[in-house]
Design a protein around this motif. Structure first.
Motif, mmCIF file in Angstrom:
data_model
loop_
_atom_site.group_PDB
_atom_site.id
_atom_site.type_symbol
_atom_site.label_atom_id
_atom_site.label_comp_id
_atom_site.label_asym_id
_atom_site.label_seq_id
_atom_site.Cartn_x
_atom_site.Cartn_y
_atom_site.Cartn_z
ATOM 1 N N ASP A 71 0.838 -1.193 0.000
ATOM 2 C CA ASP A 71 0.000 0.000 0.000
ATOM 3 C C ASP A 71 0.881 1.254 0.000
ATOM 4 O O ASP A 71 2.064 1.196 0.364
ATOM 5 N N PRO A 72 0.340 2.402 -0.422
ATOM 6 C CA PRO A 72 1.144 3.625 -0.519
ATOM 7 C C PRO A 72 1.848 4.015 0.783
ATOM 8 O O PRO A 72 3.014 4.427 0.751
ATOM 9 N N LEU A 73 1.186 3.889 1.918
ATOM 10 C CA LEU A 73 1.841 4.246 3.175
ATOM 11 C C LEU A 73 3.022 3.326 3.455
ATOM 12 O O LEU A 73 4.101 3.801 3.840
ATOM 13 N N SER A 74 2.865 2.043 3.235
ATOM 14 C CA SER A 74 3.972 1.104 3.458
ATOM 15 C C SER A 74 5.143 1.408 2.535
ATOM 16 O O SER A 74 6.302 1.348 2.957
ATOM 17 N N ARG A 75 4.847 1.758 1.287
ATOM 18 C CA ARG A 75 5.939 2.118 0.362
ATOM 19 C C ARG A 75 6.679 3.348 0.873
ATOM 20 O O ARG A 75 7.915 3.389 0.869
ATOM 21 N N GLU A 76 5.943 4.345 1.327
ATOM 22 C CA GLU A 76 6.583 5.565 1.810
ATOM 23 C C GLU A 76 7.371 5.319 3.105
ATOM 24 O O GLU A 76 8.420 5.917 3.313
ATOM 25 N N VAL A 77 6.868 4.439 3.962
ATOM 26 C CA VAL A 77 7.626 4.083 5.172
ATOM 27 C C VAL A 77 8.953 3.458 4.770
ATOM 28 O O VAL A 77 10.014 3.809 5.307
ATOM 29 N N LEU A 78 8.923 2.539 3.822
ATOM 30 C CA LEU A 78 10.155 1.922 3.339
ATOM 31 C C LEU A 78 11.100 2.984 2.781
ATOM 32 O O LEU A 78 12.292 3.016 3.128
ATOM 33 N N ILE A 79 10.593 3.850 1.934
ATOM 34 C CA ILE A 79 11.437 4.869 1.301
ATOM 35 C C ILE A 79 12.059 5.777 2.353
ATOM 36 O O ILE A 79 13.261 6.065 2.311
ATOM 37 N N MET A 80 11.255 6.229 3.308
ATOM 38 C CA MET A 80 11.801 7.103 4.359
ATOM 39 C C MET A 80 12.804 6.365 5.233
ATOM 40 O O MET A 80 13.770 6.966 5.720
ATOM 41 N N THR A 81 12.609 5.077 5.438
ATOM 42 C CA THR A 81 13.573 4.286 6.204
ATOM 43 C C THR A 81 14.923 4.279 5.500
ATOM 44 O O THR A 81 15.960 4.476 6.132
ATOM 45 N N ILE A 82 14.911 4.095 4.196
ATOM 46 C CA ILE A 82 16.153 4.124 3.411
ATOM 47 C C ILE A 82 16.723 5.542 3.383
ATOM 48 O O ILE A 82 17.923 5.744 3.563
ATOM 49 N N ALA A 83 15.874 6.527 3.164
ATOM 50 C CA ALA A 83 16.333 7.924 3.050
ATOM 51 C C ALA A 83 17.013 8.399 4.327
ATOM 52 O O ALA A 83 18.061 9.055 4.272
ATOM 53 N N THR A 84 16.425 8.093 5.477
ATOM 54 C CA THR A 84 17.037 8.539 6.733
ATOM 55 C C THR A 84 18.280 7.721 7.046
ATOM 56 O O THR A 84 19.276 8.270 7.494
ATOM 57 N N ARG A 85 18.212 6.430 6.801
ATOM 58 C CA ARG A 85 19.377 5.569 7.046
ATOM 59 C C ARG A 85 20.570 6.039 6.229
ATOM 60 O O ARG A 85 21.706 6.046 6.703
ATOM 61 N N ASN A 86 20.319 6.431 4.990
ATOM 62 C CA ASN A 86 21.396 6.867 4.096
ATOM 63 C C ASN A 86 21.608 8.379 4.111
ATOM 64 O O ASN A 86 22.382 8.894 3.320
ATOM 65 N N ASP A 87 20.902 9.077 4.992
ATOM 66 C CA ASP A 87 21.069 10.522 5.185
ATOM 67 C C ASP A 87 20.919 11.310 3.888
ATOM 68 O O ASP A 87 21.719 12.182 3.575
ATOM 69 N N CYS A 88 19.858 11.002 3.150
ATOM 70 C CA CYS A 88 19.583 11.712 1.894
ATOM 71 C C CYS A 88 18.542 12.795 2.165
ATOM 72 O O CYS A 88 17.336 12.532 2.182
ATOM 73 N N HIS A 89 19.021 14.024 2.354
ATOM 74 C CA HIS A 89 18.124 15.135 2.691
ATOM 75 C C HIS A 89 17.104 15.417 1.592
ATOM 76 O O HIS A 89 15.981 15.808 1.879
ATOM 77 N N VAL A 90 17.469 15.206 0.348
ATOM 78 C CA VAL A 90 16.539 15.416 -0.765
ATOM 79 C C VAL A 90 15.385 14.420 -0.671
ATOM 80 O O VAL A 90 14.210 14.800 -0.777
ATOM 81 N N CYS A 91 15.708 13.160 -0.447
ATOM 82 C CA CYS A 91 14.665 12.133 -0.350
ATOM 83 C C CYS A 91 13.799 12.334 0.886
ATOM 84 O O CYS A 91 12.587 12.117 0.832
ATOM 85 N N VAL A 92 14.410 12.743 2.001
ATOM 86 C CA VAL A 92 13.624 13.002 3.207
ATOM 87 C C VAL A 92 12.609 14.105 2.927
ATOM 88 O O VAL A 92 11.430 13.978 3.269
ATOM 89 N N ALA A 93 13.038 15.174 2.292
ATOM 90 C CA ALA A 93 12.115 16.273 1.976
ATOM 91 C C ALA A 93 11.015 15.806 1.021
ATOM 92 O O ALA A 93 9.821 16.049 1.250
ATOM 93 N N MET A 94 11.405 15.140 -0.050
ATOM 94 C CA MET A 94 10.440 14.710 -1.059
ATOM 95 C C MET A 94 9.409 13.746 -0.468
ATOM 96 O O MET A 94 8.210 13.871 -0.718
#
Length: 185
Positions: free
Chosen positions: A62-85
């Motif tokens: 589901d969309p929320l689960s996909r976004e949780v996964l993406i934010m987990t990767i974005a924060t883990r990898n310290d990608c400020h662009v992805c965190v904002a997006m």
């Protein structure tokens, strides 16, 4: 300021092989994100990321689960662009502010199902995919399926690619996403 190796390409200055992908992004988003303009230095990486992320968006997660996964990767990898997006995407999905705040700080999530996908994502990364039976059972116990487990791998691949590339190129947060940018450290 980007490193000279990663200029902010325009549709006119980009390699020919990147222009179709860039035009598709402009048509979809109404502007050319800085991250895309820098990823255009490698048309293959840009095209590959856009294709794999579109495939990830079509999964049964589901969309929320996909976004949780993406934010987990974005924060883990310290990608400020992805965190904002993806903070913006979560906000548009109507996600709870406490959930978004927890994702941005890598804290446990306030609800069980999103926390299960976050924990499973971290387990897949930590074990290079060799998750133990207990981790898989816990993920499945929250209503996810074996297909979803493999879709987590797809999402990790897609967003590891983008987070590493965005960091390498020094992609800035676009003005359209400034309100969602992480605070400078």
């Amino acid at each position: 300021m980007p490193a000279p190796a990663f200029p902010d390409h325009t549709l006119e200055s980009a390699p020919d092989a990147a222009r179709r992908s860039m035009e598709a992004v402009v048509n979809k988003q109404g502007h050319l994100p800085a991250a895309v303009s820098r990823l255009a230095t490698s048309p293959q990486l840009l095209d590959g990321f856009l294709k794999i992320s579109a495939i990830f968006e079509s999964t049964t997660l589901d969309p929320l689960s996909r976004e949780v996964l993406i934010m987990t990767i974005a924060t883990r990898n310290d990608c400020h662009v992805c965190v904002a997006m993806h903070t913006a995407k979560l906000t548009a999905l109507g996600a709870d502010a406490d959930l978004i705040a927890a994702l941005r700080t890598e804290a446990p999530l306030p609800t069980e199902r999103p926390e299960a996908v976050r924990q499973f994502t971290l387990a897949v990364i930590a074990t290079a995919g060799a998750v133990d039976d207990a981790a898989l059972r816990d993920f499945l116990a929250h209503g996810y399926t074996p297909q979803n487990a493999l879709e987590v791998v797809l999402g990790i691949g897609a967003y590891t690619m983008s987070t590493l590339a965005n960091r390498m190129t020094g992609a800035p947060v676009d003005p359209q996403l400034a309100e969602f940018a992480p605070a400078p450290m």
